[in-house]
Scaffold this motif. Structure first.
Motif, PDB file in Angstrom:
ATOM      1  N   SER A 116       0.863  -1.181   0.000  1.00 44.25           N
ATOM      2  CA  SER A 116       0.000   0.000   0.000  1.00 44.25           C
ATOM      3  C   SER A 116       0.900   1.231   0.000  1.00 44.25           C
ATOM      4  O   SER A 116       1.682   1.434   0.932  1.00 44.25           O
ATOM      5  N   THR A 117       0.822   2.040  -1.057  1.00 42.05           N
ATOM      6  CA  THR A 117       1.771   3.134  -1.220  1.00 42.05           C
ATOM      7  C   THR A 117       1.224   4.467  -0.693  1.00 42.05           C
ATOM      8  O   THR A 117       0.032   4.627  -0.468  1.00 42.05           O
ATOM      9  N   ILE A 118       2.134   5.403  -0.516  1.00 42.46           N
ATOM     10  CA  ILE A 118       1.829   6.767  -0.101  1.00 42.46           C
ATOM     11  C   ILE A 118       2.209   7.698  -1.235  1.00 42.46           C
ATOM     12  O   ILE A 118       3.311   7.588  -1.782  1.00 42.46           O
ATOM     13  N   GLU A 119       1.324   8.591  -1.595  1.00 36.83           N
ATOM     14  CA  GLU A 119       1.637   9.566  -2.638  1.00 36.83           C
ATOM     15  C   GLU A 119       2.623  10.599  -2.102  1.00 36.83           C
ATOM     16  O   GLU A 119       2.591  10.980  -0.934  1.00 36.83           O
ATOM     17  N   MET A 120       3.499  11.070  -2.975  1.00 34.88           N
ATOM     18  CA  MET A 120       4.508  12.037  -2.536  1.00 34.88           C
ATOM     19  C   MET A 120       4.323  13.359  -3.270  1.00 34.88           C
ATOM     20  O   MET A 120       3.724  13.430  -4.336  1.00 34.88           O
ATOM     21  N   HIS A 125       8.517  21.362  -4.607  1.00 35.15           N
ATOM     22  CA  HIS A 125       7.817  22.051  -3.534  1.00 35.15           C
ATOM     23  C   HIS A 125       8.759  22.342  -2.387  1.00 35.15           C
ATOM     24  O   HIS A 125       9.804  21.726  -2.241  1.00 35.15           O
ATOM     25  N   ASP A 126       8.367  23.274  -1.529  1.00 35.52           N
ATOM     26  CA  ASP A 126       9.094  23.475  -0.283  1.00 35.52           C
ATOM     27  C   ASP A 126       8.748  22.325   0.647  1.00 35.52           C
ATOM     28  O   ASP A 126       7.583  22.096   0.939  1.00 35.52           O
ATOM     29  N   HIS A 127       9.743  21.623   1.122  1.00 37.59           N
ATOM     30  CA  HIS A 127       9.489  20.452   1.972  1.00 37.59           C
ATOM     31  C   HIS A 127       9.544  20.867   3.436  1.00 37.59           C
ATOM     32  O   HIS A 127      10.414  20.468   4.188  1.00 37.59           O
ATOM     33  N   ASP A 128       8.573  21.688   3.822  1.00 40.60           N
ATOM     34  CA  ASP A 128       8.558  22.181   5.184  1.00 40.60           C
ATOM     35  C   ASP A 128       7.352  21.647   5.932  1.00 40.60           C
ATOM     36  O   ASP A 128       6.895  22.230   6.890  1.00 40.60           O
ATOM     37  N   HIS A 129       6.811  20.519   5.469  1.00 43.52           N
ATOM     38  CA  HIS A 129       5.695  19.894   6.158  1.00 43.52           C
ATOM     39  C   HIS A 129       5.739  18.400   5.919  1.00 43.52           C
ATOM     40  O   HIS A 129       6.440  17.938   5.035  1.00 43.52           O
ATOM     41  N   ASP A 130       5.011  17.658   6.737  1.00 39.46           N
ATOM     42  CA  ASP A 130       4.977  16.213   6.522  1.00 39.46           C
ATOM     43  C   ASP A 130       4.148  15.922   5.284  1.00 39.46           C
ATOM     44  O   ASP A 130       3.177  16.588   5.000  1.00 39.46           O
ATOM     45  N   HIS A 131       4.518  14.866   4.540  1.00 39.74           N
ATOM     46  CA  HIS A 131       3.873  14.620   3.255  1.00 39.74           C
ATOM     47  C   HIS A 131       2.937  13.435   3.235  1.00 39.74           C
ATOM     48  O   HIS A 131       2.236  13.234   2.255  1.00 39.74           O
ATOM     49  N   ALA A 144       9.047   2.362   0.862  1.00 39.65           N
ATOM     50  CA  ALA A 144       8.025   1.536   1.514  1.00 39.65           C
ATOM     51  C   ALA A 144       8.598   0.596   2.570  1.00 39.65           C
ATOM     52  O   ALA A 144       7.875   0.150   3.464  1.00 39.65           O
ATOM     53  N   TRP A 145       9.883   0.280   2.501  1.00 40.07           N
ATOM     54  CA  TRP A 145      10.505  -0.630   3.474  1.00 40.07           C
ATOM     55  C   TRP A 145      10.543  -0.035   4.881  1.00 40.07           C
ATOM     56  O   TRP A 145      10.806  -0.754   5.843  1.00 40.07           O
ATOM     57  N   GLN A 146      10.267   1.260   5.027  1.00 41.20           N
ATOM     58  CA  GLN A 146      10.300   1.877   6.347  1.00 41.20           C
ATOM     59  C   GLN A 146       9.096   1.503   7.211  1.00 41.20           C
ATOM     60  O   GLN A 146       9.031   1.900   8.374  1.00 41.20           O
ATOM     61  N   ASP A 147       8.185   0.734   6.677  1.00 42.60           N
ATOM     62  CA  ASP A 147       7.062   0.154   7.427  1.00 42.60           C
ATOM     63  C   ASP A 147       7.301  -1.353   7.482  1.00 42.60           C
ATOM     64  O   ASP A 147       7.384  -2.017   6.444  1.00 42.60           O
ATOM     65  N   ALA A 213       8.053   8.728   5.519  1.00 42.98           N
ATOM     66  CA  ALA A 213       6.594   8.852   5.540  1.00 42.98           C
ATOM     67  C   ALA A 213       5.921   7.535   5.909  1.00 42.98           C
ATOM     68  O   ALA A 213       4.920   7.521   6.634  1.00 42.98           O
ATOM     69  N   TYR A 214       6.444   6.411   5.426  1.00 43.37           N
ATOM     70  CA  TYR A 214       5.847   5.112   5.748  1.00 43.37           C
ATOM     71  C   TYR A 214       6.032   4.792   7.231  1.00 43.37           C
ATOM     72  O   TYR A 214       5.111   4.264   7.869  1.00 43.37           O
ATOM     73  N   PHE A 215       7.202   5.082   7.766  1.00 44.97           N
ATOM     74  CA  PHE A 215       7.439   4.894   9.193  1.00 44.97           C
ATOM     75  C   PHE A 215       6.465   5.767   9.984  1.00 44.97           C
ATOM     76  O   PHE A 215       5.839   5.312  10.947  1.00 44.97           O
ATOM     77  N   GLY A 216       6.325   7.017   9.561  1.00 45.22           N
ATOM     78  CA  GLY A 216       5.433   7.938  10.260  1.00 45.22           C
ATOM     79  C   GLY A 216       3.990   7.497  10.247  1.00 45.22           C
ATOM     80  O   GLY A 216       3.299   7.545  11.275  1.00 45.22           O
ATOM     81  N   LYS A 217       3.513   7.040   9.099  1.00 46.83           N
ATOM     82  CA  LYS A 217       2.126   6.599   8.996  1.00 46.83           C
ATOM     83  C   LYS A 217       1.883   5.336   9.815  1.00 46.83           C
ATOM     84  O   LYS A 217       0.850   5.199  10.476  1.00 46.83           O
TER      85      LYS A 217
END
Length: 314
Positions: A116-120, A125-131, A144-147, A213-217
């Motif tokens: 299950s993927t996460i859109e990036m 863009h300015d990367h000043d927020h979580d994506h 994706a391996w971070q989950d 992002a995968y770890f965070g989610k």
């Protein structure tokens, strides 16, 4: 003398027949040659393949796959492989081109198939927020391996590919995969339980690039980064300034260095925001053998412990 010659011929024939099983056994003893694009995948293949595989990894420990520049010898190496394993999701597209140039005709296994993927967001863009959770539609985040849940899918895909390439040892690959997936599940549950005890306002961190992002989610951590999913992208001055402002306003506990990234940008952010460096995280590569993350399980455990210790500190 003439009567002796048929006996010699019979003896030679018998010896040749005796050697056939030995030759067959030697052929079966030869491990399967597998080439993996980067160190994390290479370790997963070793875990599943055991002593039945010989794994060669093109992007090694502490090396950045985003910046990898293939050599002609890499193409030849792939060309002689029985199996090629890639991450997919745009992370290592160069691997397919390299395989073709090396004359590889076999299967290219996409380890992330079915996750299950996460859109990036676009790296422009300015990367000043979580994506994670946004809908910019710029393709799937490849990390994706971070989950650890996704990692179990990686292992299943690798085991199926090895079994197809070497059916005689399919049961061994499946058993190794089952054992390994059990270890991944145990660590996954441990991380979820530990982070669940932290207050939500403490679960915010800054890393060098947008690789978690995968770890965070999966584990309820909010990751912010000055650079997007490619570590080669250049941060904008405006984006870095906004990130520093956000760090101060939200009292984010720590910023983290990555093993594959230049630490100078994070050090600047730390100095200007007044926060502290929480330690080193492993995003796209394992550590050297004598480091804290010489294999994938150790890498995830190290990241978890470093994050949890920093976020738990008063």
């Amino acid at each position: 003398m003439n009567a002796f010659r048929p006996s010699l011929r019979r003896l030679a024939g018998m010896l040749a027949l005796c050697m056939l099983p030995m030759s067959s056994a030697l052929a079966q003893a030869e491990p399967l040659e597998v080439t993996a694009s980067f160190s994390i995948l290479g370790d997963m293949v070793r875990e599943v393949g055991g002593d039945r595989v010989r794994v060669r990894t093109l992007v090694g420990a502490n090396e950045d796959a985003h910046a990898f520049q293939p050599r002609p010898s890499d193409a030849r190496q792939i060309g002689s492989s029985a199996l090629v394993v890639v991450n997919g999701l745009g992370f290592d597209d160069w691997m397919a081109r390299l395989a073709r140039s090396g004359g590889y005709k076999g299967t290219i296994v996409v380890a992330s198939e079915g996750v299950s993927t996460i859109e990036m967001a676009d790296d422009g863009h300015d990367h000043d927020h979580d994506h994670h959770g946004h809908d910019h539609g710029h393709g799937a985040d490849p990390h994706a391996w971070q989950d650890l849940g996704n990692a179990q899918r990686y292992v299943a895909n690798i085991a199926a590919a090895l079994a197809a390439a070497d059916p005689a040892h399919a049961d061994s690959y499946r058993a190794n995969a089952e054992r390994y997936q059990g270890e991944l599940k145990v660590l996954d549950a441990e991380i979820r339980a530990a982070f669940a005890t932290l207050p939500a306002e403490r679960r915010k961190v800054v890393t060098s690039h947008d690789a978690f992002a995968y770890f965070g989610k999966a584990y309820g951590i909010r990751f912010l980064a000055p650079v997007g999913v490619s570590n080669n992208a250049e941060p904008t001055a405006r984006g870095v300034a906004r990130l520093i402002t956000q760090l101060k306003a939200e009292k984010i506990p720590a910023v983290f260095i990555e093993n594959i990234a230049d630490a100078r940008l994070i050090e600047r952010i730390r100095a200007e925001s007044g926060t502290r460096i929480g330690g080193t995280l492993y995003s796209d590569a394992l550590s050297a053998a004598d480091g804290p993350a010489p294999d994938y399980l150790s890498m995830m455990r190290s990241n978890f412990k470093v994050l949890h210790e920093a976020l738990s500190a008063p």
